[in-house]
Design a protein around this motif. Structure first.
Motif: not given
Length: 109
Positions: A1-4, A92-93, A99-100, A103-108
């Protein structure tokens, strides 16, 4: 989840990823609380904000307070657990989760 605008994990989710119980995380946090900064390592969510966050979460419906952990906070918690398996799980987890999300934020997305 994204918060702030940051990817975060709940205490329960972080504990699962580290292979420990949520109480172990909170005990580690309580012992080292002076090393954690609210807004940098974690967010305490209460009140109206908690109502909004709980709509997104399926496992925190009954919570009256919620801790959301940033990547730096997750790292510190893993460090204070003093358990080699927690470090391995972190690498590992937990790292993969953040990181994932980067990447999603960078891709918008």
């Amino acid at each position: 989840m994204i918060f702030n605008d940051l990817p975060v994990l709940t205490t329960k989710n972080l504990a699962e990823r580290l292979g420990v119980g949520p109480r172990s995380l909170i005990r580690g946090f309580d012992r080292q609380r002076n090393k954690f900064m609210d807004g940098k390592h974690f967010f305490v969510v209460t009140g109206d904000e908690l109502v909004k966050v709980k709509r997104e979460l399926k496992d925190s419906k009954h919570a009256c307070i919620l801790y959301l952990w940033t990547e730096e906070g997750a790292f510190l918690l893993a460090k204070f657990l003093r358990d080699v398996s927690s470090w391995e799980s972190y690498l590992q987890n937990v790292f993969t989760y953040y990181e994932e999300n980067r990447q999603h934020q960078d891709q918008g997305t």
